[in-house]
Design an enzyme around this catalytic site. Structure first.
Site, PDB file in Angstrom:
ATOM      1  N   ASN A 114      52.396  20.087  42.435  1.00  0.00           N
ATOM      2  CA  ASN A 114      52.932  19.631  41.152  1.00  0.00           C
ATOM      3  C   ASN A 114      54.323  20.244  40.984  1.00  0.00           C
ATOM      4  OD1 ASN A 114      53.508  18.996  38.514  1.00  0.00           O
ATOM      5  ND2 ASN A 114      51.938  20.331  37.619  1.00  0.00           N
ATOM      6  N   TRP A 115      55.341  19.436  41.223  1.00  0.00           N
ATOM      7  CA  TRP A 115      56.723  19.946  41.182  1.00  0.00           C
ATOM      8  C   TRP A 115      57.192  20.251  39.759  1.00  0.00           C
ATOM      9  CZ3 TRP A 115      59.988  16.379  44.974  1.00  0.00           C
ATOM     10  CH2 TRP A 115      59.489  16.536  46.286  1.00  0.00           C
ATOM     11  N   LYS A 116      56.429  19.780  38.776  1.00  0.00           N
ATOM     12  CA  LYS A 116      56.826  19.943  37.361  1.00  0.00           C
ATOM     13  C   LYS A 116      58.256  19.401  37.162  1.00  0.00           C
ATOM     14  CE  LYS A 116      53.671  23.769  37.034  1.00  0.00           C
ATOM     15  NZ  LYS A 116      53.136  24.797  36.160  1.00  0.00           N
TER      16      LYS A 116
ATOM     17  N   HIS B  93      46.874  17.800  32.398  1.00  0.00           N
ATOM     18  CA  HIS B  93      47.461  19.099  32.755  1.00  0.00           C
ATOM     19  C   HIS B  93      47.665  19.916  31.475  1.00  0.00           C
ATOM     20  CE1 HIS B  93      50.227  22.174  34.157  1.00  0.00           C
ATOM     21  NE2 HIS B  93      49.737  21.936  35.358  1.00  0.00           N
TER      22      HIS B  93
ATOM     23  N   GLU C 124      41.652  24.419  36.468  1.00  0.00           N
ATOM     24  CA  GLU C 124      42.838  25.270  36.330  1.00  0.00           C
ATOM     25  C   GLU C 124      42.699  26.137  35.088  1.00  0.00           C
ATOM     26  OE1 GLU C 124      46.550  23.674  38.409  1.00  0.00           O
ATOM     27  OE2 GLU C 124      46.498  22.755  36.434  1.00  0.00           O
TER      28      GLU C 124
ATOM     29  N   GLY D 109      50.877  29.991  36.345  1.00  0.00           N
ATOM     30  CA  GLY D 109      52.157  30.676  36.164  1.00  0.00           C
ATOM     31  C   GLY D 109      51.988  32.187  36.025  1.00  0.00           C
TER      32      GLY D 109
ATOM     33  N   SER E  30      48.361  29.856  40.214  1.00  0.00           N
ATOM     34  CA  SER E  30      48.964  30.954  40.985  1.00  0.00           C
ATOM     35  C   SER E  30      48.477  31.021  42.435  1.00  0.00           C
ATOM     36  CB  SER E  30      48.753  32.294  40.271  1.00  0.00           C
ATOM     37  OG  SER E  30      49.355  32.249  39.003  1.00  0.00           O
TER      38      SER E  30
ATOM     39  N   GLY F 289      51.485  24.750  41.756  1.00  0.00           N
ATOM     40  CA  GLY F 289      52.692  24.542  40.954  1.00  0.00           C
ATOM     41  C   GLY F 289      53.912  25.135  41.630  1.00  0.00           C
TER      42      GLY F 289
HETATM   43  C1  PEP Z   1      49.993  24.237  37.618  1.00  0.00           C
HETATM   44  O1  PEP Z   1      50.846  24.216  36.721  1.00  0.00           O
HETATM   45  O2  PEP Z   1      49.202  23.299  37.750  1.00  0.00           O
HETATM   46  C2  PEP Z   1      49.922  25.405  38.490  1.00  0.00           C
HETATM   47  C3  PEP Z   1      48.848  25.551  39.209  1.00  0.00           C
HETATM   48  O3  PEP Z   1      51.006  26.247  38.483  1.00  0.00           O
HETATM   49  P1  PEP Z   1      51.197  27.594  39.347  1.00  0.00           P
HETATM   50  O4  PEP Z   1      50.719  27.293  40.733  1.00  0.00           O
HETATM   51  O5  PEP Z   1      52.642  27.863  39.275  1.00  0.00           O
HETATM   52  O6  PEP Z   1      50.354  28.636  38.674  1.00  0.00           O
END
Ligand code: PEP
Length: 258
Positions: free
Chosen positions: A14-16, A101, A171, A177, A217, A238
């Site tokens: 997920n590149w956001k 999400h 999640e 994050g 994470s 992410g």
């Molecule tokens: C996400 O936002 O779906 C996510 C898993 O982010 P990160 O890997 O940065 O925690």
């Protein structure tokens, strides 16, 4: 071996709201695609921001690389300023769409809205990646009730026959994050729980087949243990998905899990 008995792991990036330019998106997609093509047991889905989806379209189809989107409109077309419809995504070769999400939920997406987005994805013939997860954990175990309710409400309008189009990404919001991911043993507990809820809703046969991902994470260092001990079918990543070197290492680590 995970419950659906497949040896291919699904890793969703997920590149956001990254990267900053179309050229960077093109390069990131190309490098990710190349890394995925060298691995045997990995299927990668990259979810760029809407304007960069076309920059990530592969020259030719591959079983190891797929396109995803980060959200979708519940509308089919017409006067809906700022919205992007499922048919438009499908036309761009998108095969997977993230719904529910936590960052969209924090902007106002209710479970009802998530269920409508999910239906729009399935109606268009794409796969829906349904994100669920609690904000906090306490001793009372209320996170189980929270995730059960999210799943029941988000899947309310889906018949059993269409449930094969759904992937569940667990999640926990507190792990997104963050510095640390959830402990793999705790991921395993939730993987079993998510399948149990799926079984309650759609029956045991579908629960055995549904793919369950973990997100929060994940990086190269913890990816293999989360897959192996957490008993998930893949990962939703992410930050690390836009860090090419780290993501390639992560993919290799997952590919080596037997
Ligand atoms: C996400 O936002 O779906 C996510 C898993 O982010 P990160 O890997 O940065 O925690």
């Amino acid at each position: 071996m995970n419950a659906n008995m497949s040896n291919t792991k699904l890793v969703v990036g997920n590149w956001k709201m990254n990267p900053a330019t179309g050229d960077e998106a093109k390069l990131l997609a190309r490098k990710t695609r190349h890394a995925a093509s060298l691995l045997e047991h990995i299927s990668v889905v990259v979810c760029p921001p809407f304007p960069f989806i076309s920059a990530a379209v592969p020259g030719k189809k591959s079983p190891h690389f797929h396109l995803g989107a980060q959200s979708v409109s519940i509308e089919e077309g017409g006067a809906h300023t700022g919205e992007v419809g499922a048919a438009m995504l499908k036309d761009l070769c998108v095969e997977y769409v993230i719904v529910g999400h936590s960052e969209m939920r924090s902007l106002g997406d209710s479970d009802e809205m998530v269920s409508k987005r999910l239906k729009a994805v399935l109606d268009a013939g794409m796969m829906a990646i349904l994100c669920v997860g609690e904000k906090v954990r306490d001793e009372s175990g209320s996170h189980f009730d929270f995730v059960r309710e999210q799943m029941k409400k988000s899947l309310a309008n889906i018949t059993k026959s269409r449930s094969s189009g759904v992937i569940v990404a667990y999640e926990p919001i507190w792990a997104i994050g963050a510095k640390e991911a959830m402990k793999p043993e705790d991921v395993c507990e939730m993987t079993i729980f998510v399948r149990k809820i799926f079984s309650d809703i759609f029956g045991n046969d579908t629960a055995q087949k549904v793919r369950v991902l973990y997100g929060g994470s994940v990086k190269f260092e913890n990816a293999a243990d989360i897959i192996k001990i957490g008993q998930v079918d893949g990962l939703l990543v992410g930050r690390e998905s836009v860090n090419v070197a780290g993501f390639v290492d992560l993919l290799k680590a997952v590919d080596e899990v037997k």
